[in-house]
Design an enzyme around this catalytic site. Sequence first.
Site, PDB file in Angstrom:
ATOM      1  N   LYS A 179      -1.402  -2.085  -4.619  1.00 46.81           N
ATOM      2  CA  LYS A 179      -2.414  -1.052  -4.884  1.00 46.81           C
ATOM      3  C   LYS A 179      -1.874  -0.042  -5.872  1.00 46.81           C
ATOM      4  O   LYS A 179      -0.743   0.421  -5.726  1.00 46.81           O
ATOM      5  CB  LYS A 179      -2.800  -0.345  -3.585  1.00 46.81           C
ATOM      6  N   ASP A 194       0.860  -1.182   0.000  1.00 44.41           N
ATOM      7  CA  ASP A 194       0.000   0.000   0.000  1.00 44.41           C
ATOM      8  C   ASP A 194       0.896   1.232   0.000  1.00 44.41           C
ATOM      9  O   ASP A 194       1.401   1.650  -1.038  1.00 44.41           O
ATOM     10  CB  ASP A 194      -0.932  -0.068   1.214  1.00 44.41           C
TER      11      ASP A 194
END
Length: 199
Positions: free
Chosen positions: A140, A112
């Site tokens: 992500k 992330d």
Amino acid sequence: MAPPPATWHDAYPAVRRVLLPRRRIARRVRALSRQIARHYRGREITLVPVLTGSVIFLADLIRRLPLPVRLSPVGVRSYPGRSVESRGAALVQPPGDDLAGRHVLVVDDILDGGATLGLLLDTVGAMAPASLAACVLLKKRRDDRPVGVEPDFVGFDIPNVFVVGYGLDFDGRYRNLPDVCVLNQHARPTRERAKEARP
Ligand code: IMP
Ligand code: MG
């Protein structure tokens, strides 16, 4: 009469939709393991899984790696903790082995902000491994990643949404969901909702 069997919906009614169904994950994990096995052919590797989110992925991955494998798990705490976006990471359980001279592959569930992987690559890198690489199931898509790290092996690039299942949790739950799923609005972490609400 016996009660009807429990369903995933009974267990986790806040799940809104499946992002990655289990069969698609299984296919991708097979392909990833082939790629990793080719890369390390003829060598022993030490996987450094990040507890707890990577355990399901790890279990599926290592059983498809026909290589000598050792495991040296680590624990990392993300801040602010309960919710979504970590602003930093701290090593709460360092690797139990001396990784000097080993071929080390760090395994995490998701990339992330990059703090977790950044911390681990620095920590293990300082232990003089023979080689060091990183593998994540999910990455992500975001252009504002605070810590720039590039994993060597990536299962799926996904949108910048909060996901659960296949090891990933929200507040400790949902890890046993077989698919990677998105939660309902009301069940999702507040920081993410706030971000989405911005124009
Ligand atoms: P980073 O340090 O910001 O890259 O975040 C990585 C860690 O935060 C992962 O190891 C996960 O434990 C957690 N995390 C980040 N995004 C999600 C998500 O969408 N669902 C569940 N956990 C997440
Ligand atoms: Mg984690």
